[in-house]
Every structure is written in C-alpha cells, then in structure tokens.
Design a protein around this motif. Structure first.
Motif, PDB file in Angstrom:
ATOM      1  N   MET A   1       0.122  74.044 -19.769  1.00  0.00           N
ATOM      2  CA  MET A   1       0.405  73.000 -20.739  1.00  0.00           C
ATOM      3  C   MET A   1       0.768  73.633 -22.077  1.00  0.00           C
ATOM      4  O   MET A   1       0.184  74.621 -22.487  1.00  0.00           O
ATOM      5  CB  MET A   1      -0.819  72.113 -20.900  1.00  0.00           C
ATOM      6  N   GLY A   2       1.738  73.059 -22.756  1.00  0.00           N
ATOM      7  CA  GLY A   2       2.221  73.598 -24.016  1.00  0.00           C
ATOM      8  C   GLY A   2       1.317  73.273 -25.187  1.00  0.00           C
ATOM      9  O   GLY A   2       0.264  72.657 -25.048  1.00  0.00           O
ATOM     10  N   LYS A   3       1.771  73.677 -26.335  1.00  0.00           N
ATOM     11  CA  LYS A   3       1.038  73.451 -27.584  1.00  0.00           C
ATOM     12  C   LYS A   3       1.508  72.173 -28.259  1.00  0.00           C
ATOM     13  O   LYS A   3       2.603  71.678 -28.013  1.00  0.00           O
ATOM     14  CB  LYS A   3       1.277  74.619 -28.542  1.00  0.00           C
ATOM     15  N   LYS A   4       0.671  71.702 -29.191  1.00  0.00           N
ATOM     16  CA  LYS A   4       1.031  70.584 -30.054  1.00  0.00           C
ATOM     17  C   LYS A   4       1.561  71.195 -31.349  1.00  0.00           C
ATOM     18  O   LYS A   4       0.816  71.888 -32.048  1.00  0.00           O
ATOM     19  CB  LYS A   4      -0.187  69.706 -30.308  1.00  0.00           C
ATOM     20  N   ILE A   5       2.836  70.950 -31.636  1.00  0.00           N
ATOM     21  CA  ILE A   5       3.510  71.609 -32.749  1.00  0.00           C
ATOM     22  C   ILE A   5       4.056  70.577 -33.736  1.00  0.00           C
ATOM     23  O   ILE A   5       4.755  69.642 -33.341  1.00  0.00           O
ATOM     24  CB  ILE A   5       4.671  72.492 -32.243  1.00  0.00           C
ATOM     25  N   GLU A  35       4.630  69.849 -27.019  1.00  0.00           N
ATOM     26  CA  GLU A  35       4.754  68.540 -27.645  1.00  0.00           C
ATOM     27  C   GLU A  35       5.110  68.775 -29.102  1.00  0.00           C
ATOM     28  O   GLU A  35       4.423  69.538 -29.788  1.00  0.00           O
ATOM     29  CB  GLU A  35       3.411  67.810 -27.600  1.00  0.00           C
ATOM     30  N   VAL A  36       6.166  68.144 -29.582  1.00  0.00           N
ATOM     31  CA  VAL A  36       6.646  68.398 -30.937  1.00  0.00           C
ATOM     32  C   VAL A  36       6.737  67.100 -31.729  1.00  0.00           C
ATOM     33  O   VAL A  36       7.256  66.102 -31.237  1.00  0.00           O
ATOM     34  CB  VAL A  36       8.037  69.085 -30.904  1.00  0.00           C
ATOM     35  N   ARG A  37       6.256  67.164 -32.953  1.00  0.00           N
ATOM     36  CA  ARG A  37       6.485  66.095 -33.934  1.00  0.00           C
ATOM     37  C   ARG A  37       7.276  66.748 -35.071  1.00  0.00           C
ATOM     38  O   ARG A  37       6.802  67.704 -35.681  1.00  0.00           O
ATOM     39  CB  ARG A  37       5.172  65.512 -34.441  1.00  0.00           C
ATOM     40  N   SER A  69      -0.998  63.082 -40.294  1.00  0.00           N
ATOM     41  CA  SER A  69      -1.509  62.828 -38.946  1.00  0.00           C
ATOM     42  C   SER A  69      -1.021  63.899 -37.973  1.00  0.00           C
ATOM     43  O   SER A  69      -1.783  64.377 -37.128  1.00  0.00           O
ATOM     44  CB  SER A  69      -1.051  61.435 -38.494  1.00  0.00           C
ATOM     45  N   ALA A  70       0.237  64.295 -38.096  1.00  0.00           N
ATOM     46  CA  ALA A  70       0.798  65.331 -37.217  1.00  0.00           C
ATOM     47  C   ALA A  70       0.146  66.694 -37.471  1.00  0.00           C
ATOM     48  O   ALA A  70      -0.097  67.448 -36.525  1.00  0.00           O
ATOM     49  CB  ALA A  70       2.310  65.418 -37.409  1.00  0.00           C
ATOM     50  N   ILE A  71      -0.131  67.012 -38.719  1.00  0.00           N
ATOM     51  CA  ILE A  71      -0.799  68.289 -39.026  1.00  0.00           C
ATOM     52  C   ILE A  71      -2.217  68.281 -38.443  1.00  0.00           C
ATOM     53  O   ILE A  71      -2.650  69.260 -37.838  1.00  0.00           O
ATOM     54  CB  ILE A  71      -0.803  68.563 -40.543  1.00  0.00           C
ATOM     55  N   THR A  72      -2.915  67.169 -38.595  1.00  0.00           N
ATOM     56  CA  THR A  72      -4.264  67.042 -38.029  1.00  0.00           C
ATOM     57  C   THR A  72      -4.217  67.213 -36.508  1.00  0.00           C
ATOM     58  O   THR A  72      -5.058  67.895 -35.924  1.00  0.00           O
ATOM     59  CB  THR A  72      -4.864  65.670 -38.396  1.00  0.00           C
ATOM     60  N   TRP A  73      -3.250  66.608 -35.865  1.00  0.00           N
ATOM     61  CA  TRP A  73      -3.065  66.644 -34.408  1.00  0.00           C
ATOM     62  C   TRP A  73      -2.652  68.019 -33.904  1.00  0.00           C
ATOM     63  O   TRP A  73      -3.036  68.438 -32.816  1.00  0.00           O
ATOM     64  CB  TRP A  73      -2.006  65.588 -34.071  1.00  0.00           C
TER      65      TRP A  73
END
Length: 192
Positions: A1-5, A35-37, A69-73
């Motif tokens: 599974m990839g990272k949350k970026i 997963e990218v935001r 929210s994206a930085i927290t995630w």
C-alpha cells in the motif's frame, strides 16, 4: 500500500515550470499507488496575511482548512515552489503563517522557551526552482530559502526528514533539460 501524500504548489503562476513539476509529481505518485491530495495555492482564495499575529484568532478560509486537513492526514508533504528574492513566494509564506499556528503545528510549553512539535511523523520533500545557479545560491547566499523551509518551518513543527531538490538555473534551460528535471521528479514520486 502506498503513502498518503499532500502536494502543495507554491507558485501563483498557473503556467510556471513549478506547476509542471508539481503536476508531474502528483500524477506519478498516484500511478505508483500512493494517495495524493494536491493543492495549487494560486487557485485557492485566502488572505495570506496573519492579521493579528497569535493575539487573536483569524478564521481559516475553506481552502486553508482543506490544506490543513490534508497535512494532518498525510505521511509525506511535498512542496514545490520557485525561489524568489532568496525565499519562497509570499503566497506560500502566507499559507504557513496562517496554518502552522500554536495548537495545530506546535505548542509553547508553559513557563519555558521550548515548544512541542505537533506534526511529528511526517516527512517532506521540497522541490525548488531558481534562475541563480544552485552552486552560487549555496556558496555565496548560503541557501536562505532552504534553511528557512527546512529548519525554521518544517523541522520546527516536527516534519523530518526534509529532503530538498534544487533545479536550476531555469531561465534559459533547454526543453531537454526541463524534460530531464520532469523525469527526475517523476522518479522521486515513484520512490516515495
């Protein structure tokens, strides 16, 4: 599974080379299973001025709340920006001024000059472009933009390690050189 970026483009210019780099990073990271935001600060409406310092709360605009929210995630934060006047563009500095507040990014300890770092557990990759030759920026100017982003912003709040990639000089770079840089950013994103 990839990272949350979380990918944040700090250039306000929609046609900039930084935009091409950030687009490529986000696309390549997603293709690699992450997963990218992705946020383009130039397209987000917010007041970049912290009007009252830390003395009075300034409500975050919806776009800033989304970035926070994206930085927290996230597990990994990617920042892409040009170096202007030895530093980041004002819109990017304004984002940090507005978001990295006491209680969210750090917390001063009572009766102490020390602080707690509240964003521990994340790494970062900073990709900067410049027209100054990188060797000159390092040796003569002593990397002011890189010291600022690494030491006094990201590491201050606990984001570590911080990798910095410098691409330049961009002005006068051939299409082939720009393609090499885009491919390099793609490779970084696939390895994240």
């Amino acid at each position: 599974m990839g990272k949350k970026i979380a990918v944040i483009l700090g250039s306000p210019d929609p046609d900039s080379f930084c935009r091409a780099l950030a687009d490529r990073y986000a696309e390549s990271a997603e293709q690699a299973g992450n997963e990218v935001r992705y946020f383009r600060l130039g397209e987000i409406e917010f007041d970049p001025v912290l009007r009252h310092g830390y003395n009075r709360r300034q409500e975050l605009e919806p776009g800033l709340r989304d970035i926070q929210s994206a930085i927290t995630w996230s597990e990994h934060v990617v920042l892409v920006f040009p170096v202007w006047w030895g530093s980041m563009p004002a819109i990017m500095k304004g984002m940090f001024d507005r978001l990295f507040l006491p209680g969210y990014a750090f917390k001063y300890r009572e009766n102490s000059q020390l602080w707690d770092k509240l964003l521990v557990g994340r790494s970062a990759h900073v990709i900067t472009t410049m027209d100054t030759p990188p060797w000159y920026f390092r040796l003569v100017y002593r990397n002011p933009a890189h010291n600022q982003i690494r030491r006094t912003i990201l590491e201050f709040v606990g984001i570590k390690p911080v990798e910095i990639t410098v691409l330049g000089p961009v002005r006068g770079a051939s299409d082939g050189k720009r393609q090499t840089w885009l491919d390099r950013v793609s490779a970084f994103a696939r390895k994240t």
